[in-house]
Design an enzyme around this catalytic site. Structure first.
Site, PDB file in Angstrom:
ATOM      1  N   GLY A   1      -6.665  -6.475   3.313  1.00 31.88           N
ATOM      2  CA  GLY A   1      -6.274  -7.888   3.304  1.00 31.88           C
ATOM      3  C   GLY A   1      -7.075  -8.713   2.330  1.00 31.88           C
TER       4      GLY A   1
ATOM      5  N   LYS B   1       0.826  -1.227   0.000  1.00 32.43           N
ATOM      6  CA  LYS B   1       0.000   0.000   0.000  1.00 32.43           C
ATOM      7  C   LYS B   1       0.850   1.263   0.000  1.00 32.43           C
ATOM      8  CE  LYS B   1       0.241  -1.646   4.374  1.00 32.43           C
ATOM      9  NZ  LYS B   1      -0.103  -2.904   4.983  1.00 32.43           N
TER      10      LYS B   1
ATOM     11  N   GLY C   1      -2.655 -10.715   8.327  1.00 29.51           N
ATOM     12  CA  GLY C   1      -2.294 -12.096   8.648  1.00 29.51           C
ATOM     13  C   GLY C   1      -1.654 -12.732   7.435  1.00 29.51           C
TER      14      GLY C   1
ATOM     15  N   ASP D   1      -1.038   4.232   7.944  1.00 30.57           N
ATOM     16  CA  ASP D   1      -1.322   3.011   7.175  1.00 30.57           C
ATOM     17  C   ASP D   1      -2.729   3.093   6.568  1.00 30.57           C
ATOM     18  OD1 ASP D   1      -0.807  -0.131   6.789  1.00 30.57           O
ATOM     19  OD2 ASP D   1      -2.834   0.144   7.598  1.00 30.57           O
TER      20      ASP D   1
ATOM     21  N   VAL E   1      -5.160  -3.427   0.228  1.00 29.80           N
ATOM     22  CA  VAL E   1      -6.202  -2.755   1.026  1.00 29.80           C
ATOM     23  C   VAL E   1      -7.126  -3.796   1.636  1.00 29.80           C
ATOM     24  CG1 VAL E   1      -8.091  -1.093   1.022  1.00 29.80           C
ATOM     25  CG2 VAL E   1      -6.150  -0.763  -0.520  1.00 29.80           C
TER      26      VAL E   1
ATOM     27  N   GLY F   1       0.094 -10.415  18.550  1.00 26.27           N
ATOM     28  CA  GLY F   1       0.547 -10.343  17.156  1.00 26.27           C
ATOM     29  C   GLY F   1      -0.337  -9.487  16.276  1.00 26.27           C
TER      30      GLY F   1
ATOM     31  N   GLU G   1      -4.891  -6.527  -4.894  1.00 29.25           N
ATOM     32  CA  GLU G   1      -6.032  -6.728  -3.992  1.00 29.25           C
ATOM     33  C   GLU G   1      -5.623  -6.724  -2.526  1.00 29.25           C
ATOM     34  OE1 GLU G   1      -9.605  -7.442  -5.013  1.00 29.25           O
ATOM     35  OE2 GLU G   1      -9.407  -6.529  -3.048  1.00 29.25           O
TER      36      GLU G   1
ATOM     37  N   LYS H   1      -4.124   3.329   2.470  1.00 27.89           N
ATOM     38  CA  LYS H   1      -5.174   2.475   1.883  1.00 27.89           C
ATOM     39  C   LYS H   1      -6.327   3.318   1.338  1.00 27.89           C
ATOM     40  CE  LYS H   1      -3.913  -1.308   4.940  1.00 27.89           C
ATOM     41  NZ  LYS H   1      -4.116  -1.850   6.286  1.00 27.89           N
TER      42      LYS H   1
HETATM   43  N1  LIG Z   1       1.773  -8.864   7.242  1.00 26.38           N
HETATM   44  C1  LIG Z   1       0.509  -8.687   6.875  1.00 26.38           C
HETATM   45  O1  LIG Z   1      -0.426  -9.165   7.517  1.00 26.38           O
HETATM   46  C2  LIG Z   1       0.199  -7.868   5.640  1.00 26.38           C
HETATM   47  C3  LIG Z   1      -1.139  -7.639   5.285  1.00 26.38           C
HETATM   48  C4  LIG Z   1      -1.440  -6.931   4.115  1.00 26.38           C
HETATM   49  C5  LIG Z   1      -0.406  -6.445   3.335  1.00 26.38           C
HETATM   50  N2  LIG Z   1       0.883  -6.658   3.718  1.00 26.38           N
HETATM   51  C6  LIG Z   1       1.944  -6.140   2.845  1.00 26.38           C
HETATM   52  O2  LIG Z   1       2.702  -7.231   2.337  1.00 26.38           O
HETATM   53  C7  LIG Z   1       4.052  -6.819   2.135  1.00 26.38           C
HETATM   54  C8  LIG Z   1       4.990  -7.777   2.877  1.00 26.38           C
HETATM   55  O3  LIG Z   1       4.704  -7.708   4.266  1.00 26.38           O
HETATM   56  P1  LIG Z   1       5.318  -8.778   5.315  1.00 26.38           P
HETATM   57  O4  LIG Z   1       4.555  -8.579   6.575  1.00 26.38           O
HETATM   58  O5  LIG Z   1       5.360 -10.120   4.691  1.00 26.38           O
HETATM   59  O6  LIG Z   1       6.816  -8.203   5.480  1.00 26.38           O
HETATM   60  P2  LIG Z   1       8.048  -8.936   6.199  1.00 26.38           P
HETATM   61  O7  LIG Z   1       7.593 -10.064   7.043  1.00 26.38           O
HETATM   62  O8  LIG Z   1       8.869  -7.839   6.796  1.00 26.38           O
HETATM   63  O9  LIG Z   1       8.877  -9.557   4.957  1.00 26.38           O
HETATM   64  C9  LIG Z   1       9.576  -8.747   4.048  1.00 26.38           C
HETATM   65  C10 LIG Z   1      10.421  -9.641   3.137  1.00 26.38           C
HETATM   66  O10 LIG Z   1      11.019  -8.790   2.159  1.00 26.38           O
HETATM   67  C11 LIG Z   1      12.432  -9.012   2.171  1.00 26.38           C
HETATM   68  N3  LIG Z   1      13.153  -7.778   1.912  1.00 26.38           N
HETATM   69  C12 LIG Z   1      13.149  -6.634   2.646  1.00 26.38           C
HETATM   70  N4  LIG Z   1      13.959  -5.727   2.080  1.00 26.38           N
HETATM   71  C13 LIG Z   1      14.476  -6.306   0.969  1.00 26.38           C
HETATM   72  C14 LIG Z   1      15.383  -5.875  -0.025  1.00 26.38           C
HETATM   73  N5  LIG Z   1      15.940  -4.665   0.005  1.00 26.38           N
HETATM   74  N6  LIG Z   1      15.693  -6.747  -1.030  1.00 26.38           N
HETATM   75  C15 LIG Z   1      15.161  -7.984  -1.060  1.00 26.38           C
HETATM   76  N7  LIG Z   1      14.302  -8.455  -0.138  1.00 26.38           N
HETATM   77  C16 LIG Z   1      13.959  -7.609   0.864  1.00 26.38           C
HETATM   78  C17 LIG Z   1      12.758  -9.511   3.556  1.00 26.38           C
HETATM   79  O11 LIG Z   1      13.968 -10.210   3.443  1.00 26.38           O
HETATM   80  P3  LIG Z   1      14.736 -10.879   4.687  1.00 26.38           P
HETATM   81  O12 LIG Z   1      13.994 -12.173   4.904  1.00 26.38           O
HETATM   82  O13 LIG Z   1      16.125 -11.077   4.178  1.00 26.38           O
HETATM   83  O14 LIG Z   1      14.607  -9.903   5.816  1.00 26.38           O
HETATM   84  C18 LIG Z   1      11.532 -10.393   3.856  1.00 26.38           C
HETATM   85  O15 LIG Z   1      11.707 -11.674   3.299  1.00 26.38           O
HETATM   86  C19 LIG Z   1       4.136  -5.363   2.597  1.00 26.38           C
HETATM   87  O16 LIG Z   1       3.957  -4.502   1.499  1.00 26.38           O
HETATM   88  C20 LIG Z   1       2.960  -5.236   3.544  1.00 26.38           C
HETATM   89  O17 LIG Z   1       2.475  -3.917   3.640  1.00 26.38           O
HETATM   90  C21 LIG Z   1       1.212  -7.363   4.829  1.00 26.38           C
END
Ligand SMILES: NC(=O)c1ccc[n+]([C@@H]2O[C@H](COP(=O)([O-])OP(=O)(O)OC[C@H]3O[C@@H](n4cnc5c(N)ncnc54)[C@H](OP(=O)(O)O)[C@@H]3O)[C@@H](O)[C@H]2O)c1
Length: 407
Positions: free
Chosen positions: A119, A90, A287, A186, A117, A172, A114, A190
């Protein structure tokens, strides 16, 4: 044997790893839908993988790194190389959406988002496809599960903001650094994306005014409950005087509003238009597995027919001063004439009182009221004067009220 569809995965964190697992589990069942068998062709993190190699071996790139750079650079390079892209980012889309959508159109590829915003709640698809013909008047959204959980716990258990945040972190539902969530940033990102799609006009995160929940007290929530109100962090995007207002702030809702019953970490979005009255979609807002499911849905869609985000056709002016109803909480000296003076200052700005609760506390009194809608600038002008009255025992607190109920 069905042909293989190669998916390059950027990011292997909470969502990325859940996506890889889900794709593996569902690959067989995707074959009858698309005629192709998807597989992960390469994974990039900070410590493994090479972007150019992954790109060369992929039909589609899934970006789950987050943040602006290097995600923006990778997404642009992937589309310029003719690859479809699916992203849940986002922050990236709310700041560089126009550049990315233009690139997708130029290279005739799909950019799907999708999961960016609400989830797994399919609000992007509904706005882009199902409601494409509805002239949307207003969107209200609870688009941040962390803050909705905190406010739900403050209302349910009378917890302080700090205690409810601590509980959310333990379970969490909140990150160790919850700044983007609790400041409203955040949710603002969105709402910028939703407004862009619903109103067909460019909207940048910087144009969204936002306030967070850090200043809220359990006290406000308890008093407002007596007036039939529940507190939420609400994102609003609405047509105002031929322009568009996009904002995020805490707001009270009456029980009949569809978002009033959305509790805990859930997200929900209400779309209003003359053609459809109102539609509300709700479900888990975050999640790993839930978000991964929305990402995989986008991958499957990209495997079938083309869908691009069209260029905007509108240039709506962003409006900052809008009408709002207000809840006003004042700690005052308990003496005659207090209510009359407050009412006079409000009246001078055209504000009228809808309901009042007054409670004596020895030498002091608590005055809680709900005002009918007026321009925010006029309300805050009155509030500044009210704050200077000699009988005020602390700064007055104000929270917006959304009056629609749809019952
Ligand atoms: N978590 C949720 O519930 C959720 C919900 C909706 C949307 N999102 C969106 O989904 C996306 C991912 O979120 P997440 O929670 O999965 O994040 P996360 O757990 O922090 O994972 C980020 C991943 O990206 C990698 N990364 C970070 N910087 C990098 C770089 N410079 N080059 C290559 N790889 C890199 C990290 O590598 P390392 O493993 O080496 O650290 C890690 O594997 C975000 O845009 C977030 O806003 C998340």
């Amino acid at each position: 044997m069905p042909e293989t569809f190669s998916v390059g995965l950027l990011g292997h964190g909470t969502v990325g790893s859940a996506f890889a697992t889900l794709l593996d589990q569902r690959a067989d069942s995707i074959v009858p839908i698309t005629g192709l068998r998807p597989r992960i062709s390469g994974v990039l993190t900070r410590s493994r993988g090479d972007f150019e190699e992954i790109l060369a071996g992929s039909d589609l790139i899934v970006e789950l790194i987050g943040g602006v750079e290097p995600a923006r650079d990778y997404v642009l390079r992937a589309m310029r190389a003719g690859r479809h892209v699916v992203s849940a980012n986002k922050l990236l889309l709310s700041q560089h959406g126009e550049e990315l959508w233009a690139c997708a159109r130029e290279h005739d590829v799909q950019l799907r988002f999708e999961a960016a915003v609400a989830g797994v709640v399919p609000v992007i698809r509904v706005l882009q496809e199902s409601l494409a013909a509805a002239h949307v008047e207003r969107i209200h959204g609870i688009v941040n599960g962390t803050t909705n959980y905190i406010l739900s716990e403050m209302a349910r258990g009378g917890l302080s903001y700090a205690d409810a945040l601590g509980q959310a972190q333990q379970l969490g539902y909140a990150e160790a650094d919850p700044t983007d969530d609790v400041t409203g940033r955040d949710a603002a990102a969105k709402m910028a994306i939703l407004a862009r799609l619903a109103f067909d006009t460019p909207v940048h995160l910087d144009q969204v005014r936002y306030e967070g929940i850090e200043q809220l007290t359990a006290d406000d929530i308890a008093y407002a409950q007596q007036l039939g109100l529940g507190l939420k962090l609400i994102g609003t995007a609405e047509r105002v005087d031929g322009g568009l207002s996009v904002r995020v702030h805490p707001a009270f809702l009456y029980g009949g509003h569809p978002l009033a019953s959305v509790h805990g970490p859930f997200n929900a979005v209400t779309v209003e238009s003359d053609a459809i009255t109102e539609i509300t979609m709700s479900g888990p807002g975050a999640g790993g597995p839930q978000t991964a499911s929305a990402v995989l849905g986008d991958v499957i869609s990209a495997m079938i027919p083309p869908a691009t985000t069209p260029e905007t056709t509108q240039r709506l002016e962003i409006v900052n001063d809008v009408e709002s109803a207000f809840y006003l909480h004042m700690e005052v000296a308990d003496r005659p004439g207090v209510l009359a003076q407050v009412a006079e200052l409000l009246g001078m700005q055209g504000a009228s009182i809808k309901s009042v609760v007054q409670q004596g506390l020895g030498d002091e009194a608590r005055l809680v009221m709900v005002l009918h809608p007026l321009l925010e600038s006029r309300f805050y002008a009155a509030l500044r004067l009210i704050g200077r009255l000699d009988f005020m025992r602390s700064a007055p607190r104000a929270i917006r009220v959304i009056e629609e109920e749809f019952t």
